[in-house]
Design a protein around this motif. Structure first.
Motif, short mmCIF file in Angstrom:
data_model
loop_
_atom_site.label_atom_id
_atom_site.label_comp_id
_atom_site.label_asym_id
_atom_site.label_seq_id
_atom_site.Cartn_x
_atom_site.Cartn_y
_atom_site.Cartn_z
N THR A 183 0.86 -1.19 0.00
CA THR A 183 0.00 0.00 0.00
C THR A 183 0.89 1.23 0.00
O THR A 183 1.68 1.44 0.93
CB THR A 183 -0.92 0.02 1.23
OG1 THR A 183 -1.74 -1.16 1.23
CG2 THR A 183 -1.81 1.26 1.21
N HIS B 214 -4.42 6.28 -0.86
CA HIS B 214 -3.86 4.95 -0.59
C HIS B 214 -3.91 4.15 -1.87
O HIS B 214 -4.99 3.86 -2.39
CB HIS B 214 -4.66 4.24 0.51
CG HIS B 214 -4.47 4.86 1.85
ND1 HIS B 214 -5.10 4.36 3.00
CD2 HIS B 214 -3.75 5.93 2.26
CE1 HIS B 214 -4.75 5.11 4.03
NE2 HIS B 214 -3.95 6.08 3.62
N GLU C 287 -3.20 0.66 -3.48
CA GLU C 287 -2.98 -0.75 -3.10
C GLU C 287 -2.66 -1.58 -4.34
O GLU C 287 -3.33 -1.48 -5.36
CB GLU C 287 -4.22 -1.32 -2.41
CG GLU C 287 -4.55 -0.63 -1.09
CD GLU C 287 -5.78 -1.21 -0.42
OE1 GLU C 287 -6.45 -2.05 -1.07
OE2 GLU C 287 -6.06 -0.85 0.74
N CYS D 221 5.12 3.41 2.56
CA CYS D 221 4.62 2.14 2.02
C CYS D 221 4.44 1.13 3.14
O CYS D 221 5.27 1.06 4.07
CB CYS D 221 5.57 1.57 0.98
SG CYS D 221 5.62 2.52 -0.57
#
Length: 490
Positions: free
Chosen positions: A51, A61, A63, A146
């Motif tokens: 992420t 965010h 992903e 991250c």
């Protein structure tokens, strides 16, 4: 006692002769069929969930998930529960390097910048993006941009028919200290039937002699109709095969460059393949290396790693049934081998080797190549026929029974008290020309009362007996022939 001894001897001889085997079924040497049903394809990937926290333009965010291959190779099942041995390099990698690779990949995709897709840490010309990239790399910190989670997915593809396209999942139970050391895997779920999986027998040690013949068996891809087990002949070079350095291969006749030949196979998927001894078809090691330098680690490395993992190599019901059928097949008793292979397929329906050999056995049973048919038709000219031994045993048995019967008839009255008396010895006054004397048996319990037993002979008139011992006196006897008493006093 004599009767019992004779009877026992006759029975023992008969049983011994009837127990002579019809044919010696020695297990053939130099075969790989004992191992190949337990050879599997092993594929491992690093699964990364990442992420990216984008703080540059607006809080977002991002992903992503990636799968990075770790290795592809060959392994062997060593017990019916599905325990598998392969090489550490096939199933284990540096998780930090995988995390760095994932960071480079997600950063390049989201921010549209050029970053090499490798496991190296890079820098960017834009100072803000460069700071965010460096905060994305592991290890995880409070300022990290991250969040990275790395797991290992191991999939096993067994040697079955029809081919298992999905395989079954396994977990790493024990790995070695280096890439060319054994690793132990176990299925995460029950992927086999009630009797388990076929297993590969492990040898006690590596052959000591240089040039010992072996075979290497493995897969160059996922097992299927077009990908069968690849078997290659090899010979052991100098060395003991212990440790990570392993033992080299060398053709004693120098007709092939075996390290190069096997190194190419290792690079194509046979890394970790079992090296099978020619003596009894057992696994003596695993194929390591690659390129132009293929080698072998020995079976002691395998058993040591299994012991540390708390797993015992053992054989199962499938293996017993398969080995019995295989022995009959390789000695060309095809009629007997066919039901044996059918039993194996009942226990483990996907056994490719058993299915292939069953087809051949069914095609050849009852034919000119079937040793069982030849034996039923006539004994082999070079062998010793069994019927003379059976006939001799029968004669001995009958003779022993007859002798026992005669002994029984002779002693049917049992042992008598005077059987132990000394033999009759004529005295000096015995007249050789006189009539036969009647034998009178004396009771040991009552010696004063003589007991007589008449013998069926012609009786003489005026028969006289000795008053001292009761013996019969002849007409011309002057003295008793038994005790010596004068006849006049009798």
């Amino acid at each position: 006692m004599a009767r019992l001894t004779a009877l026992t001897s006759g029975v023992a001889v008969t049983v011994a002769l009837l127990a002579i085997p019809a044919a010696a079924h020695e297990h053939p040497s130099g075969i790989t069929d004992l191992v190949t049903p337990a050879v599997v394809r092993v594929e491992a990937v690093s699964h990364v969930e990442i992420t990216l926290l984008d703080h540059v333009s607006q809080l977002r965010h991002v992903e992503r998930s990636y799968d990075f291959p770790i290795g592809e190779g060959t392994g062997i099942v060593v017990n019916p529960d599905g325990a598998i041995v392969t090489l550490t390099r096939v199933v284990k990698t540096d998780e930090e390097a995988v995390a760095v690779t994932a960071a480079n990949k997600v950063f390049a995709e989201h921010h549209d910048v050029k970053i090499p897709q490798d496991a190296k840490r890079h820098s960017l010309d834009d100072p803000i993006l460069d700071r965010h990239l460096k905060d994305c790399y592991p290890p995880k910190r409070s300022t990290a941009t991250c969040i990275i989670d790395v797991t290992t997915d191991i999939t096993i593809f067994p040697n079955v028919s029809p081919a298992d396209a999905d395989g079954f999942e396994a977990e790493l139970v024990r790995s070695g200290s280096g890439p060319d050391t054994p690793a132990v895997l176990m299925p995460t779920a029950r992927a086999v039937g009630s009797v388990g999986m076929p297993t590969a027998p492990l040898a006690d040690k590596v052959p000591d002699q240089e040039g010992a013949p072996t075979s290497v068996a493995g897969f160059l891809g996922r097992p299927g109709p077009n990908v069968r087990t690849t078997v290659e002949i090899a010979h052991l070079g100098k060395g003991g095969g212990a440790g990570a350095t392993g033992r080299p291969f060398a053709d004693p006749e120098k007709k092939a460059d075996e390290p190069v030949k096997l190194g190419g196979l290792a690079d194509r998927g046979m890394i970790g393949a079992p090296v099978i001894g020619d003596k009894d078809g057992h696994v003596v090691g695993l194929l390591i290396g690659g390129g132009k330098d293929a080698r072998m680690i020995g079976v002691r490395e395998i058993t040591s790693t299994l012991s540390k993992a708390g797993i015992a190599p053992r054989r199962g019901a499938i293996d017993s049934a398969f080995e019995n059928a295989l022995t009959r097949y390789h000695t060309k008793y095809y009629t007997e081998a066919a039901p044996g292979f059918q039993r194996v397929l009942e226990l483990y329906p996907g056994n490719v080797v058993a299915a292939d050999l069953l087809k051949i056995a069914l095609a050849k049973r009852g034919g000119p190549e079937d040793a069982g048919t030849k034996r039923a038709a006539a004994p082999a000219s070079g062998g010793v026929p069994l019927w003379p031994f059976i006939a001799a045993a029968s004669v001995l048995f009958v003779a022993a029974a007859a002798g026992a019967f005669l002994l029984w008839r002779r002693h049917r009255g049992g042992e008598r008290p005077d059987d132990h008396l000394p033999p009759f010895v004529p005295q000096q006054g015995y007249d050789e020309g006189a009539n036969q004397t009647v034998m009178v048996r004396r009771s040991l319990q009552f010696p004063a009362v003589p007991q007589q037993q008449q013998v069926l002979t012609a009786q003489e008139p005026a028969v006289k007996f000795c008053t001292a011992c009761g013996m019969r006196l002849g007409q011309a006897h002057r003295f008793c022939g038994y005790c010596g008493q004068p006849a006049e006093t009798s």
